[in-house]
Design an enzyme around this catalytic site. Structure first.
Site, PDB file in Angstrom:
ATOM      1  N   HIS A 154     -23.961 -24.574 -12.085  1.00  0.00           N
ATOM      2  CA  HIS A 154     -24.691 -23.562 -12.861  1.00  0.00           C
ATOM      3  C   HIS A 154     -24.137 -23.401 -14.276  1.00  0.00           C
ATOM      4  O   HIS A 154     -24.499 -22.463 -14.976  1.00  0.00           O
ATOM      5  CB  HIS A 154     -24.710 -22.223 -12.107  1.00  0.00           C
ATOM      6  CG  HIS A 154     -25.549 -22.272 -10.861  1.00  0.00           C
ATOM      7  ND1 HIS A 154     -25.486 -21.356  -9.859  1.00  0.00           N
ATOM      8  CD2 HIS A 154     -26.495 -23.179 -10.470  1.00  0.00           C
ATOM      9  CE1 HIS A 154     -26.349 -21.662  -8.893  1.00  0.00           C
ATOM     10  NE2 HIS A 154     -26.960 -22.774  -9.241  1.00  0.00           N
ATOM     11  N   SER A 172     -37.372 -36.238   0.509  1.00  0.00           N
ATOM     12  CA  SER A 172     -38.439 -35.383   1.065  1.00  0.00           C
ATOM     13  C   SER A 172     -38.858 -34.318   0.053  1.00  0.00           C
ATOM     14  O   SER A 172     -39.993 -33.841   0.075  1.00  0.00           O
ATOM     15  CB  SER A 172     -37.983 -34.727   2.373  1.00  0.00           C
ATOM     16  OG  SER A 172     -36.760 -34.049   2.193  1.00  0.00           O
ATOM     17  N   ASP A 200     -29.323 -17.845 -27.099  1.00  0.00           N
ATOM     18  CA  ASP A 200     -29.548 -17.885 -28.541  1.00  0.00           C
ATOM     19  C   ASP A 200     -28.623 -16.879 -29.228  1.00  0.00           C
ATOM     20  O   ASP A 200     -28.330 -15.802 -28.716  1.00  0.00           O
ATOM     21  CB  ASP A 200     -31.023 -17.656 -28.900  1.00  0.00           C
ATOM     22  CG  ASP A 200     -31.606 -16.494 -28.174  1.00  0.00           C
ATOM     23  OD1 ASP A 200     -31.770 -15.441 -28.784  1.00  0.00           O
ATOM     24  OD2 ASP A 200     -31.875 -16.648 -26.953  1.00  0.00           O
ATOM     25  N   HIS A 224     -31.030 -30.018  -3.719  1.00  0.00           N
ATOM     26  CA  HIS A 224     -32.221 -29.571  -2.989  1.00  0.00           C
ATOM     27  C   HIS A 224     -32.816 -30.678  -2.127  1.00  0.00           C
ATOM     28  O   HIS A 224     -33.502 -30.396  -1.151  1.00  0.00           O
ATOM     29  CB  HIS A 224     -33.247 -28.994  -3.964  1.00  0.00           C
ATOM     30  CG  HIS A 224     -32.887 -27.611  -4.409  1.00  0.00           C
ATOM     31  ND1 HIS A 224     -33.736 -26.542  -4.343  1.00  0.00           N
ATOM     32  CD2 HIS A 224     -31.723 -27.127  -4.910  1.00  0.00           C
ATOM     33  CE1 HIS A 224     -33.120 -25.455  -4.789  1.00  0.00           C
ATOM     34  NE2 HIS A 224     -31.898 -25.790  -5.143  1.00  0.00           N
ATOM     35  N   ASP A 273     -33.297 -37.911   1.515  1.00  0.00           N
ATOM     36  CA  ASP A 273     -34.397 -38.792   1.931  1.00  0.00           C
ATOM     37  C   ASP A 273     -35.605 -38.651   1.009  1.00  0.00           C
ATOM     38  O   ASP A 273     -36.707 -39.083   1.365  1.00  0.00           O
ATOM     39  CB  ASP A 273     -34.827 -38.470   3.373  1.00  0.00           C
ATOM     40  CG  ASP A 273     -35.471 -37.096   3.457  1.00  0.00           C
ATOM     41  OD1 ASP A 273     -35.234 -36.264   2.540  1.00  0.00           O
ATOM     42  OD2 ASP A 273     -36.221 -36.842   4.404  1.00  0.00           O
ATOM     43  N   ASP A 300     -19.442 -28.571 -17.671  1.00  0.00           N
ATOM     44  CA  ASP A 300     -17.983 -28.423 -17.672  1.00  0.00           C
ATOM     45  C   ASP A 300     -17.618 -27.212 -16.816  1.00  0.00           C
ATOM     46  O   ASP A 300     -18.480 -26.658 -16.137  1.00  0.00           O
ATOM     47  CB  ASP A 300     -17.461 -28.280 -19.111  1.00  0.00           C
ATOM     48  CG  ASP A 300     -18.048 -27.040 -19.789  1.00  0.00           C
ATOM     49  OD1 ASP A 300     -18.704 -26.227 -19.106  1.00  0.00           O
ATOM     50  OD2 ASP A 300     -17.849 -26.893 -21.007  1.00  0.00           O
ATOM     51  N   VAL A 326     -31.757 -30.612   2.680  1.00  0.00           N
ATOM     52  CA  VAL A 326     -32.930 -30.462   3.555  1.00  0.00           C
ATOM     53  C   VAL A 326     -33.311 -31.845   4.094  1.00  0.00           C
ATOM     54  O   VAL A 326     -33.724 -32.707   3.327  1.00  0.00           O
ATOM     55  CB  VAL A 326     -34.114 -29.847   2.773  1.00  0.00           C
ATOM     56  CG1 VAL A 326     -35.284 -29.564   3.709  1.00  0.00           C
ATOM     57  CG2 VAL A 326     -33.687 -28.584   2.030  1.00  0.00           C
TER      58      VAL A 326
HETATM   59  C1  HEM Z   1     -24.449 -22.023  -3.837  1.00  0.00           C
HETATM   60  C2  HEM Z   1     -25.695 -21.724  -3.658  1.00  0.00           C
HETATM   61  C3  HEM Z   1     -26.722 -21.876  -4.737  1.00  0.00           C
HETATM   62  C4  HEM Z   1     -27.678 -20.966  -5.046  1.00  0.00           C
HETATM   63  C5  HEM Z   1     -27.912 -19.644  -4.354  1.00  0.00           C
HETATM   64  C6  HEM Z   1     -28.427 -21.493  -6.153  1.00  0.00           C
HETATM   65  C7  HEM Z   1     -29.496 -20.862  -6.743  1.00  0.00           C
HETATM   66  C8  HEM Z   1     -30.135 -21.308  -7.886  1.00  0.00           C
HETATM   67  C9  HEM Z   1     -31.240 -20.641  -8.509  1.00  0.00           C
HETATM   68  C10 HEM Z   1     -31.885 -19.355  -7.995  1.00  0.00           C
HETATM   69  C11 HEM Z   1     -31.582 -21.340  -9.608  1.00  0.00           C
HETATM   70  C12 HEM Z   1     -32.684 -21.009 -10.620  1.00  0.00           C
HETATM   71  C13 HEM Z   1     -34.052 -21.389 -10.073  1.00  0.00           C
HETATM   72  C14 HEM Z   1     -35.120 -20.804 -10.952  1.00  0.00           C
HETATM   73  O1  HEM Z   1     -35.276 -19.590 -10.941  1.00  0.00           O
HETATM   74  O2  HEM Z   1     -35.806 -21.571 -11.670  1.00  0.00           O
HETATM   75  C15 HEM Z   1     -30.681 -22.463  -9.697  1.00  0.00           C
HETATM   76  C16 HEM Z   1     -30.684 -23.372 -10.712  1.00  0.00           C
HETATM   77  C17 HEM Z   1     -29.872 -24.486 -10.739  1.00  0.00           C
HETATM   78  N1  HEM Z   1     -29.016 -24.871  -9.743  1.00  0.00           N
HETATM   79 FE1  HEM Z   1     -28.441 -23.785  -8.146  1.00  0.00          FE
HETATM   80  N2  HEM Z   1     -27.924 -22.705  -6.492  1.00  0.00           N
HETATM   81  C18 HEM Z   1     -26.872 -22.991  -5.660  1.00  0.00           C
HETATM   82  C19 HEM Z   1     -26.135 -24.148  -5.654  1.00  0.00           C
HETATM   83  C20 HEM Z   1     -26.355 -25.212  -6.494  1.00  0.00           C
HETATM   84  C21 HEM Z   1     -25.765 -26.507  -6.330  1.00  0.00           C
HETATM   85  C22 HEM Z   1     -24.878 -26.907  -5.177  1.00  0.00           C
HETATM   86  C23 HEM Z   1     -26.186 -27.267  -7.370  1.00  0.00           C
HETATM   87  C24 HEM Z   1     -25.919 -28.707  -7.683  1.00  0.00           C
HETATM   88  C25 HEM Z   1     -24.851 -29.354  -7.290  1.00  0.00           C
HETATM   89  C26 HEM Z   1     -27.028 -26.442  -8.188  1.00  0.00           C
HETATM   90  C27 HEM Z   1     -27.577 -26.811  -9.380  1.00  0.00           C
HETATM   91  C28 HEM Z   1     -28.431 -26.043 -10.133  1.00  0.00           C
HETATM   92  C29 HEM Z   1     -28.895 -26.414 -11.448  1.00  0.00           C
HETATM   93  C30 HEM Z   1     -28.436 -27.628 -12.263  1.00  0.00           C
HETATM   94  C31 HEM Z   1     -29.815 -25.439 -11.827  1.00  0.00           C
HETATM   95  C32 HEM Z   1     -30.626 -25.418 -13.131  1.00  0.00           C
HETATM   96  C33 HEM Z   1     -31.846 -26.290 -12.911  1.00  0.00           C
HETATM   97  C34 HEM Z   1     -32.710 -26.480 -14.128  1.00  0.00           C
HETATM   98  O3  HEM Z   1     -32.436 -25.944 -15.201  1.00  0.00           O
HETATM   99  O4  HEM Z   1     -33.736 -27.203 -14.010  1.00  0.00           O
HETATM  100  N3  HEM Z   1     -27.136 -25.207  -7.599  1.00  0.00           N
HETATM  101  N4  HEM Z   1     -29.830 -22.419  -8.615  1.00  0.00           N
END
Ligand code: HEM
Length: 340
Positions: free
Chosen positions: A194, A75, A243, A65, A73, A266, A69
């Site tokens: 994810h 931001s 759970d 994130h 940096d 993983d 964007v």
């Molecule tokens: C491909 C497009 C992507 C979409 C549409 C997407 C969308 C999302 C959304 C909607 C969430 C949950 C936000 C919430 O409701 O709290 C999420 C969580 C997360 N995303 Fe993505 N994401 C994408 C790519 C990525 C990438 C490239 C990474 C990292 C390299 C990433 C890492 C994560 C992680 C680790 C979480 C969990 C964060 C947490 O538990 O604090 N995502 N993502």
């Protein structure tokens, strides 16, 4: 006299601008100027993850994130202020971003050691690198490039425009990644993040009514049950972190696959995806295009390859530059630009 002062001021500004653009990223950038800084970051990240692995997932999301964007940096770390109330972190697309306090603690420890030397942008990359490594037991690992400056601008509208939404179709996801020069393969590789963390029910609303060919009905039922429990609860991104009670009731066959250590980074995301057990529409969409689907199979079959390719893709993410001509600085506090 005035003209000389103005000329000097312009020269200084130009120098700062050039510095922001031309600064070469390199491994060991702070070896001389702030020896041991990477160990300081790692110590804090390890302590935080030991207390709660969720902070690791938050850092892995932050690298994406931040870097998508305005480049990497920091931001995304800027707090809203009366002058700029709509910073990136206020954007709906940034729902659930976390680990800001952890980064404040790290920055403060680093400032004690070497004041005014290490950028928040670099600290974020070091911390995300360490988080990915710790959550994967060292399988995801890379040397972090450094030498970034902290940006002076942060706008929610830019986050909204540049980051992909969970409702996107595969065509929109591919286009979104292409704008940043990322391939379909890298889209699939990076989506594997994810495997860890959580999402809000509002981010997966469409999945609760998706047809059976898009989501395993038993999993859809599990999610619907959890999401009915409050205004906008959170659920684990990875069913293996659910759970046991909920899984026993909805998909008993999955019980043996539940993980003892949650938030383990993983390739399980790809196995879940092929079984139609993933949270976001954007995850499932990867199965709807030939090349992307091929890569989902590839990484489901080869976890070691994913570890390596994910590491490489994070390095590529970490190289995304600030917009051409932007100025940068070393912030004193990661939440605010310095006073000028
Ligand atoms: C491909 C497009 C992507 C979409 C549409 C997407 C969308 C999302 C959304 C909607 C969430 C949950 C936000 C919430 O409701 O709290 C999420 C969580 C997360 N995303 Fe993505 N994401 C994408 C790519 C990525 C990438 C490239 C990474 C990292 C390299 C990433 C890492 C994560 C992680 C680790 C979480 C969990 C964060 C947490 O538990 O604090 N995502 N993502």
């Amino acid at each position: 006299m005035m003209r000389t002062v103005a000329a000097v001021a312009v020269a200084v500004l130009l120098a700062a601008a050039v510095a922001a653009e031309a600064s070469e990223l390199k491994v060991g950038y702070y070896d001389k100027s702030c020896r041991g800084v990477e160990n300081v970051v790692k110590w804090h990240v390890a302590r935080a993850i030991k207390a709660n692995r969720k902070s690791g997932a938050a850092l892995v999301r932050l690298i994406f994130h931040d870097c998508f964007v305005r480049g990497c940096d920091a931001s995304v770390l800027l707090d809203p202020t009366p002058e700029n109330p709509d910073t990136e972190k206020t954007a709906p697309i940034n729902i659930g971003l976390a680990a800001f306090d952890l980064l404040d603690d790290i920055k403060s420890a680093v400032e004690d050691r070497c004041p005014g030397v290490v950028s928040c942008a670099d600290i974020l990359i070091f911390a995300a690198r360490d988080a990915a490594s710790l959550l994967s037991n060292g399988h995801v690992h890379f040397d972090a490039l450094a030498g970034r400056l902290d940006g002076m601008h942060s706008h929610a509208a830019e986050a909204q425009q540049d980051l992909p939404d969970s409702t996107f179709t595969i065509a929109e996801l591919i286009q979104n990644f292409k704008r940043k020069n990322f391939t379909i393969e890298e889209l699939v590789i990076l989506s594997g993040a994810h495997a860890v963390g959580v999402g809000h029910c509002s981010s997966l609303r469409a999945r609760l009514t998706a047809p059976a060919d898009q989501i395993l009905p038993a999993y859809r039922g599990l999610l619907a049950g959890k999401c009915a429990k409050g205004p906008d609860p959170i659920v684990p991104n990875n069913i293996r972190d659910e759970d046991a009670g909920a899984v026993a009731a909805a998909i008993p066959g999955f019980l043996p696959k539940l993980r003892k250590v949650k938030d383990f980074l993983d390739n399980s995301y790809y196995h879940n995806n092929l079984a139609r057990i993933v949270t976001f529409n954007s995850d499932w969409q990867l199965l709807t295009e030939k090349e992307a689907r091929g890569h989902v199979h590839e990484y489901a079959d080869n976890g070691t390859l994913w570890d390596e390719d994910f590491s490489d893709s994070l390095v590529k993410l970490s190289k995304l530059p600030m917009p051409h001509g932007s100025k940068g600085e070393i912030r004193k506090m990661c939440r605010f630009v310095n006073h000028h």
